[in-house]
Write a protein that holds these residues in place. Structure first.
Motif, PDB file in Angstrom:
ATOM      1  N   SER A  33      34.948 -18.127 -31.333  1.00 47.46           N
ATOM      2  CA  SER A  33      35.689 -17.476 -32.400  1.00 47.46           C
ATOM      3  C   SER A  33      36.862 -16.711 -31.807  1.00 47.46           C
ATOM      4  O   SER A  33      36.870 -16.387 -30.620  1.00 47.46           O
ATOM      5  N   GLY A  35      39.866 -13.538 -33.148  1.00 45.64           N
ATOM      6  CA  GLY A  35      40.072 -12.579 -34.214  1.00 45.64           C
ATOM      7  C   GLY A  35      41.060 -11.495 -33.850  1.00 45.64           C
ATOM      8  O   GLY A  35      41.661 -11.509 -32.777  1.00 45.64           O
ATOM      9  N   TRP A  36      41.192 -10.583 -34.782  1.00 41.42           N
ATOM     10  CA  TRP A  36      42.099  -9.458 -34.633  1.00 41.42           C
ATOM     11  C   TRP A  36      41.366  -8.156 -34.924  1.00 41.42           C
ATOM     12  O   TRP A  36      40.612  -8.063 -35.894  1.00 41.42           O
ATOM     13  N   TYR A  37      41.615  -7.191 -34.089  1.00 41.38           N
ATOM     14  CA  TYR A  37      41.120  -5.837 -34.260  1.00 41.38           C
ATOM     15  C   TYR A  37      42.330  -4.914 -34.193  1.00 41.38           C
ATOM     16  O   TYR A  37      43.390  -5.289 -33.706  1.00 41.38           O
ATOM     17  N   LEU A  47      37.525  -3.868 -36.743  1.00 45.09           N
ATOM     18  CA  LEU A  47      37.751  -5.272 -37.041  1.00 45.09           C
ATOM     19  C   LEU A  47      38.767  -5.414 -38.162  1.00 45.09           C
ATOM     20  O   LEU A  47      38.745  -4.661 -39.142  1.00 45.09           O
ATOM     21  N   THR A  50      38.297 -12.187 -38.423  1.00 46.20           N
ATOM     22  CA  THR A  50      37.874 -13.146 -37.410  1.00 46.20           C
ATOM     23  C   THR A  50      37.799 -14.528 -38.021  1.00 46.20           C
ATOM     24  O   THR A  50      37.665 -14.683 -39.246  1.00 46.20           O
ATOM     25  N   THR A  52      36.006 -18.478 -36.953  1.00 46.31           N
ATOM     26  CA  THR A  52      35.238 -19.271 -36.003  1.00 46.31           C
ATOM     27  C   THR A  52      35.952 -20.595 -35.723  1.00 46.31           C
ATOM     28  O   THR A  52      36.889 -20.977 -36.430  1.00 46.31           O
ATOM     29  N   THR A  57      35.834 -17.556 -41.960  1.00 42.31           N
ATOM     30  CA  THR A  57      36.602 -16.324 -41.791  1.00 42.31           C
ATOM     31  C   THR A  57      35.838 -15.103 -42.276  1.00 42.31           C
ATOM     32  O   THR A  57      34.943 -15.199 -43.117  1.00 42.31           O
ATOM     33  N   SER A  71      43.950 -20.416 -37.501  1.00 41.60           N
ATOM     34  CA  SER A  71      43.885 -20.783 -36.091  1.00 41.60           C
ATOM     35  C   SER A  71      44.318 -22.227 -35.880  1.00 41.60           C
ATOM     36  O   SER A  71      44.340 -23.026 -36.824  1.00 41.60           O
ATOM     37  N   CYS A  95      44.176  -8.934 -30.039  1.00 44.06           N
ATOM     38  CA  CYS A  95      43.575 -10.254 -30.188  1.00 44.06           C
ATOM     39  C   CYS A  95      42.255 -10.289 -29.429  1.00 44.06           C
ATOM     40  O   CYS A  95      42.129  -9.666 -28.356  1.00 44.06           O
ATOM     41  N   ASN A  96      41.300 -11.016 -29.954  1.00 45.09           N
ATOM     42  CA  ASN A  96      39.959 -11.078 -29.388  1.00 45.09           C
ATOM     43  C   ASN A  96      39.494 -12.530 -29.395  1.00 45.09           C
ATOM     44  O   ASN A  96      39.799 -13.275 -30.337  1.00 45.09           O
TER      45      ASN A  96
END
Length: 121
Positions: A33, A35-37, A47, A50, A52, A57, A71, A95-96
């Motif tokens: 996955s 995502g953005w924090y 959070l 996110t 996957t 989402t 994505s 970004c994560n």
């Protein structure tokens, strides 16, 4: 070595839009996955959204209906379209990625360096 590089932050007026991008590179076997924090001054990192590898989402309640995460698996990239921005969205956005670097390696979490988003009221 895995790197996450963000781009797209900046200064925008309230009600405006921004699009963040993040690309993962390096020795990556698979990405579970991305995502953005975000972290505002004096607050904990939280959070934002996110996604996957299968496209599922998840959004924070505060951004539902305004932000859209997407994505491109082939490019190992994740995007965050942010609309109707307000002052409360001002933060450093990180970004994560949850990924593995080899077939039998455990999943690990990686972070980008962060990009500043400032919304002026």
């Amino acid at each position: 070595q895995v790197q996450l590089v963000e781009s797209g932050g900046g200064l925008v007026q309230a009600g405006g839009s921004l699009r963040l991008s993040c690309a993962a590179s390096g020795s990556i076997f698979s990405i579970r996955s991305m995502g953005w924090y975000r972290q505002a001054p004096g607050k904990q990192r939280e959070l934002v959204a996110t996604i996957t590898s299968g496209g599922s989402t998840n959004y924070a309640d505060s951004v539902k209906g305004r932000f859209t995460i997407s994505s491109d698996n082939a490019k190992r990239s994740v995007y965050l379209q942010m609309n109707s921005l307000n002052a409360e969205d001002t933060a450093v956005y990180y970004c994560n990625a949850v990924l593995t670097i080899a077939t039998m390696a455990p999943q690990r979490v990686y972070w980008g360096q962060g990009t500043q988003v400032t919304v002026s009221s």
